[in-house]
Design a protein around this motif. Sequence first.
Motif, PDB file in Angstrom:
ATOM      1  N   THR A  85      61.633 -34.361  -6.494  1.00  0.00           N
ATOM      2  CA  THR A  85      62.346 -34.581  -5.239  1.00  0.00           C
ATOM      3  C   THR A  85      63.295 -33.433  -4.921  1.00  0.00           C
ATOM      4  N   SER A  86      63.661 -32.658  -5.905  1.00  0.00           N
ATOM      5  CA  SER A  86      64.621 -31.576  -5.692  1.00  0.00           C
ATOM      6  C   SER A  86      64.011 -30.434  -4.881  1.00  0.00           C
ATOM      7  N   SER A  87      64.760 -29.998  -3.879  1.00  0.00           N
ATOM      8  CA  SER A  87      64.359 -28.805  -3.142  1.00  0.00           C
ATOM      9  C   SER A  87      65.424 -27.726  -3.325  1.00  0.00           C
ATOM     10  N   SER A 105      57.910 -29.866  -3.764  1.00  0.00           N
ATOM     11  CA  SER A 105      58.814 -30.985  -3.492  1.00  0.00           C
ATOM     12  C   SER A 105      57.953 -32.189  -3.160  1.00  0.00           C
TER      13      SER A 105
END
Length: 133
Positions: A85-87, A105
């Motif tokens: 989920t991290s961008s 992502s």
Amino acid sequence: MNILLVEDDPDDVELLLEALHDNNVEFRMESIKEGDKVLPYLELCKILPDIIILDLNLPKMHGREVLISLKTSRFSIIPVVILTTSSSRDDIDFCLKSGADKYISKPSTLDGFNRTVSMIAEIAAPQAERNLK
């Protein structure tokens, strides 16, 4: 294609499975929920995965640590795709510099997961060919 999925969210596991089926990908997938279980699993594997799909936010051992452990082990030849989920630019740079083959992502739709599966299949194909020989 033999896939090792390192993911603790059952909904994301289900979305990936659905996208693999929707794209008619022939696969065998093992799933691990905790980062500290990855290397012990690989040590006992009779058939190594063609690709490892790795989340970053994992219990017991963060995905960054798992990636470093993988890329500094005898399993470093296995392609690793970060699916998280991290961008964050820091996460992306760290993972790519540490040997990840791709950073994606997590998509929020089944369509997005279908596109992701296509990218994963392309990355896994050369390793799958080598493993067949």
